[in-house]
Design an enzyme around this catalytic site. Structure first.
Site, PDB file in Angstrom:
ATOM      1  N   ASN A   1     -10.400  -3.597  -5.960  1.00  0.00           N
ATOM      2  CA  ASN A   1      -9.621  -2.678  -6.806  1.00  0.00           C
ATOM      3  C   ASN A   1     -10.250  -2.439  -8.182  1.00  0.00           C
ATOM      4  OD1 ASN A   1      -6.388  -3.736  -5.483  1.00  0.00           O
ATOM      5  ND2 ASN A   1      -7.614  -1.953  -4.940  1.00  0.00           N
TER       6      ASN A   1
ATOM      7  N   ASP B   1       0.823  -1.207   0.000  1.00  0.00           N
ATOM      8  CA  ASP B   1       0.000   0.000   0.000  1.00  0.00           C
ATOM      9  C   ASP B   1       0.863   1.265   0.000  1.00  0.00           C
ATOM     10  OD1 ASP B   1      -2.283   1.484   0.027  1.00  0.00           O
ATOM     11  OD2 ASP B   1      -2.695   1.201   2.153  1.00  0.00           O
TER      12      ASP B   1
END
Ligand code: FPP
Length: 252
Positions: free
Chosen positions: A78, A30
């Site tokens: 996503n 991330d």
């Protein structure tokens, strides 16, 4: 990124207890977007730098003797990102797989995918299938790329398959235990992660390895994933070795 072989890194590596390394390390990659934004670069540049960080991480874990590395590359959530970013991530995946394949194979990396890679675009599916096939007999380190992965989806998929087995009379419901369920997960046969690293200052599991992380040690760091290098990994491993794992029991 800290230089490979720097005195600081060598000193810290020397402090590692090689007998107590985590067998399985998981990472949530991330902070790529923020890394790029801070440099005034497009988000795609952050993902590219994130892929480089992953390459270094694979190499270093293999060198240290870590047996499993699972990296969250693309979640079932996503897909909600702008189409252009999803396309860039898929293109990067294909590029990464073909570029790294030779080297990974030479190093003894066995690449696998967890998630539902069958729903990825055809070129990504093909690149992945080629990489998995080419590296299938390697055993130095198993690298699981979590692609189109969701922890809840994994449990749904497992329950569907298990339900079908029950319906067909091949599994008796009263005989189901934790081992049965584990055997139906994408990670069947892989030990649970000992250490999960979450960079970029977030404190969430984000639907990653929900079942498998029951007793995993979590390490959160503000470092953004593209900046997460060898030194950070050794620091994480040393922190892991300072912790005492009790699995719900009492101090030994
Ligand atoms: C999260 O950062 C990261 C992702 C959604 C993708 C992770 C992918 C890579 C590291 C590279 C591609 C992987 C391979 C195997 C080639 P973010 O974009 O959410 O960052 P932000 O929270 O700072 O916006």
């Amino acid at each position: 990124m800290h230089e490979k072989g720097s005195p600081e890194l060598n000193t810290l590596v020397g402090k590692l207890d090689r007998e107590r390394l985590p067998v399985h390390v998981a990472v949530i990659m991330d902070g790529n977007g923020r890394w790029a934004e801070r440099r005034g670069l497009p988000r795609a540049a952050g993902h590219r730098a994130g892929a480089e960080a992953l390459r270094e991480m694979v190499r270093f874990c293999a060198e240290l003797g870590i047996k499993y590395l699972t990296a969250y590359a693309f979640s079932t959530e996503n897909w909600k990102r702008p189409r252009a970013e999803v396309d860039q991530l898929m293109a990067l995946l294909v590029e990464y797989l073909y570029r790294e394949l030779e080297e990974m194979d030479r190093q003894g990396v066995c690449l696998r995918a967890i998630g539902r890679p069958d729903e990825l675009p055809p070129d990504a599916r093909k690149a992945l299938a080629d990489a998995v096939e080419r590296t299938r007999d390697n055993s130095l380190i198993i690298v699981n790329l979590a692609l189109n992965y969701g922890g809840r989806r994994e449990i749904v998929d497992a329950m569907r398959r298990l339900g079908a087995e029950i319906k067909a009379g091949r599994v008796e419901p009263e005989k189901i235990d934790e081992h049965t369920i584990q055997a139906y997960l994408y990670t069947a046969g892989i030990p649970d992660p000992d250490l999960l690293i979450r960079p970029a200052g977030e404190h969430r599991l984000s639907n990653f390895l929900l079942w498998q992380a029951a007793y995993t040690e979590f390490l959160m760091t503000p470092v953004l994933w593209p900046d997460f290098g060898r030194l950070h990994l050794v620091q994480a491993l040393l922190e892991y070795q300072r912790r005492e794992r009790r699995y719900g029991g009492l101090k030994a």
